[in-house]
Write an enzyme that holds these catalytic residues in place. Structure first.
Site, PDB file in Angstrom:
ATOM      1  N   LYS A 101     -24.436  15.156  23.437  1.00  0.00           N
ATOM      2  CA  LYS A 101     -23.268  14.510  24.038  1.00  0.00           C
ATOM      3  C   LYS A 101     -22.032  14.919  23.247  1.00  0.00           C
ATOM      4  O   LYS A 101     -21.962  14.689  22.039  1.00  0.00           O
ATOM      5  CB  LYS A 101     -23.441  12.992  24.024  1.00  0.00           C
ATOM      6  CG  LYS A 101     -22.322  12.221  24.697  1.00  0.00           C
ATOM      7  CD  LYS A 101     -22.651  10.736  24.729  1.00  0.00           C
ATOM      8  CE  LYS A 101     -21.582   9.920  25.414  1.00  0.00           C
ATOM      9  NZ  LYS A 101     -21.920   8.474  25.444  1.00  0.00           N
ATOM     10  N   GLY A 147     -17.040  12.048  27.922  1.00  0.00           N
ATOM     11  CA  GLY A 147     -17.691  13.223  27.369  1.00  0.00           C
ATOM     12  C   GLY A 147     -18.641  13.863  28.354  1.00  0.00           C
ATOM     13  O   GLY A 147     -18.811  13.404  29.483  1.00  0.00           O
ATOM     14  N   GLY A 170     -24.808  16.284  32.591  1.00  0.00           N
ATOM     15  CA  GLY A 170     -23.928  15.351  33.284  1.00  0.00           C
ATOM     16  C   GLY A 170     -22.589  15.275  32.587  1.00  0.00           C
ATOM     17  O   GLY A 170     -22.417  15.747  31.456  1.00  0.00           O
ATOM     18  N   VAL A 220     -22.673  15.786  28.650  1.00  0.00           N
ATOM     19  CA  VAL A 220     -23.995  15.855  28.026  1.00  0.00           C
ATOM     20  C   VAL A 220     -24.632  17.183  28.414  1.00  0.00           C
ATOM     21  O   VAL A 220     -24.639  17.568  29.589  1.00  0.00           O
ATOM     22  CB  VAL A 220     -24.901  14.681  28.474  1.00  0.00           C
ATOM     23  CG1 VAL A 220     -26.255  14.774  27.789  1.00  0.00           C
ATOM     24  CG2 VAL A 220     -24.238  13.351  28.156  1.00  0.00           C
ATOM     25  N   GLY A 269     -18.895  12.613  32.228  1.00  0.00           N
ATOM     26  CA  GLY A 269     -18.254  11.333  32.491  1.00  0.00           C
ATOM     27  C   GLY A 269     -16.826  11.337  31.994  1.00  0.00           C
ATOM     28  O   GLY A 269     -16.270  12.387  31.616  1.00  0.00           O
ATOM     29  N   GLY A 270     -16.224  10.131  31.980  1.00  0.00           N
ATOM     30  CA  GLY A 270     -14.823  10.032  31.588  1.00  0.00           C
ATOM     31  C   GLY A 270     -14.586  10.287  30.123  1.00  0.00           C
ATOM     32  O   GLY A 270     -13.483  10.659  29.722  1.00  0.00           O
ATOM     33  N   ASP A 291     -22.165  -2.043  29.614  1.00  0.00           N
ATOM     34  CA  ASP A 291     -22.106  -1.157  30.782  1.00  0.00           C
ATOM     35  C   ASP A 291     -23.516  -0.845  31.278  1.00  0.00           C
ATOM     36  O   ASP A 291     -23.846   0.296  31.577  1.00  0.00           O
ATOM     37  CB  ASP A 291     -21.356   0.135  30.441  1.00  0.00           C
ATOM     38  CG  ASP A 291     -20.972   0.917  31.697  1.00  0.00           C
ATOM     39  OD1 ASP A 291     -20.878   0.307  32.782  1.00  0.00           O
ATOM     40  OD2 ASP A 291     -20.770   2.141  31.603  1.00  0.00           O
TER      41      ASP A 291
END
Length: 496
Positions: free
Chosen positions: A43, A26, A21, A28, A23-24, A138
């Protein structure tokens, strides 16, 4: 930069085998230790984020903090370091299964007993994290993983403490960032929009309340189609009652969820353990055919926890004599119910006959009446036009600041003239953000009490050095008027 071993990219001593996956902050990867051959989830911080000291510090602090927790309901951190070329990474246990977001996307809702068990397992992880002074900030379905073991049993594990607030010995070292909205808006507590530095563990309980609301009803507590509308209703309106969104959920469970969603932290559960006690009391009374849900300890492994979410225990079979008694009792109840329905039918027919005879007599005796003129309703008035929100354009670029154009728009109680003045103050700094490529973007900020600007799109925006420069220029030109609201800046930078 990634090195390569046997045609496979590597990060330090880990061989990457595929991306899981992104994200903003980093990405994974599925990886394995080059020496131990152990499978891990690796990560890696985005190169665009490497230049920010606060992001790098928060990234490595996450690894150190989570590695000390040791809860079966928090993903285990195995290693963390920086490569010789300065790339930061965290190695975590590799989990099989899916996150809760994927599960809800497929099923829509969870059975009540599974949602309660899921909530208790998440709370078990939060109890440990909060005891170590860590607030996740979060918590959402994408950060709750349903890990599946070899027998197919599931256990909830909390992921991604990347924006967590870590309490240290020195309050000045706490990892927070003024002027930044941290979290995912639908799951954020109201105080995260207005006073992010004072957020405590009760914000995680609000997020869990939203998560359980969604799992039980298939919808969010607030219905809003824009970020600005979502923030506005969260700060001014109560959430829709869960009893209306999911009438099949018991009032006792709905009360627990709605208390977690109180807008005032003082009216929520004051700790994860207190909320877990409330769910444990409900779980001990829940049952399904062939299933008994027992109480699970809040912290630490247990036989029921090892079986995963929704573990079942067969009920004892009743003896023959008891079964006969139950069958006879059911038959007697059905017989009495049949007699009652027959009596009600006969009575209904009799009363209907009497009413019909009376109506016929009244109709025959009543004189005929000529119908009068039908009044005509006046035509409806046209609705008054609603004036659009005023947009305050900034004055044209002066001779010393060229190639920069800004249009400021205010929503809510924010002062349009103050936003226009802020944009004008930011123009010299915005000019330094120009690159060889033109730039044009509308940025949305939350105007906090006190006038500070919080970037309302950072959680969903793609990483960009130019965007970061523009955000810093606008935030640095603040504060504005102390009235809260929404600020929009349409920024256009010509190519340098």
């Amino acid at each position: 930069m990634l090195a390569r071993v046997r045609d496979l990219p590597t990060v330090d001593r880990y061989v990457l085998e595929g991306e899981i996956g992104r994200g903003g902050f980093g990405a994974v990867y599925r990886a394995r230790h080059a020496v131990l051959d152990r499978k891990v989830a690796l990560k890696v911080l985005h190169p665009q984020r490497q230049g920010s000291g606060s992001v790098l510090q928060r990234f490595l602090r996450e690894a150190k903090a989570v590695a000390q927790l040791g809860s079966p309901h928090i993903v285990q951190v195995l290693d963390a370091d920086m490569t010789p070329d300065g790339r930061a990474f965290i190695a975590m246990e590799l989990l099989e299964g899916e996150d809760l977001a994927a599960r809800l996307a497929r099923t829509g809702r969870l059975p009540t007993h599974r949602a309660v068990r899921l909530g208790r397992e998440v709370l078990a992880g939060l109890i440990v994290a909060h005891a170590h002074g860590i607030v996740h900030r979060d918590l959402k379905p994408g950060n709750v993983f349903l890990a599946r073991d070899a027998r197919g049993n599931e256990t909830a594990k909390i992921l991604d403490f990347g924006i967590s607030k870590v309490r240290t010995e020195d309050p000045g070292e706490e990892l927070t960032r003024t002027g930044t909205m941290l979290g995912t808006p639908h799951y954020m507590a109201p105080e995260q929009f207005t006073a992010s530095r004072s957020v405590d563990a009760r914000a995680d309980l609000y997020s869990l309340g939203t998560l359980l609301y969604e799992a039980l009803s298939g919808r969010f507590p607030y219905d809003a189609d824009t970020l600005e509308r979502l923030i506005a209703v969260k700060l001014s309106e109560p959430p829709a009652p869960l009893a209306h969104a999911a009438p099949d959920v018991s009032h006792a469970i709905a009360d627990v969820v709605m208390r977690a969603l109180a807008d005032d932290p003082a009216r929520r559960y004051q700790s994860a353990r207190e909320m877990d006690d409330a769910l444990a009391e409900l779980e001990s009374t829940m049952s399904m055919p062939g299933v008994v849900l027992g109480r699970t300890p809040s912290v630490g492994p247990s036989p029921s926890a090892s079986r995963g979410i929704g573990a079942t225990t067969p009920m004892a079979k009743p003896g023959r004599s008891r079964a006969v008694t139950i069958v006879l009792g059911i038959a007697l109840v059905l017989l009495m119910f049949g007699f009652a329905m027959l009596a009600l039918t006969i009575a209904g027919v009799w009363f209907a006959g009497r009413e019909l005879d009376a109506w016929r007599q009244d109709t025959a005796a009543a004189p005929l009446v000529e119908p009068g003129p039908v009044p005509v309703a006046p035509p409806p008035r046209a609705p008054e036009a609603i004036a659009p929100e005023p947009i305050a354009p900034v004055a044209p670029a002066s001779a010393d600041v060229v190639g920069v154009r800004v249009v400021a728009t205010a929503m809510g109680m924010a002062d349009p003239s103050a936003l226009s003045a802020l944009a004008e103050r930011a123009r010299p700094a915005l000019a330094r953000c120009r690159t060889a490529s033109p730039y044009r973007e509308e940025l949305t900020f939350v105007v906090m009490t006190g006038g500070a600007l919080h970037d309302g799109q950072r959680a969903v925006a793609m990483p960009s050095a130019t965007r970061d420069c523009v955000v810093d220029a606008l935030v640095g030109a603040g504060p504005v008027s102390p009235m809260p609201g929404i600020a929009r800046f349409l920024v256009t930078l010509d190519a340098s």
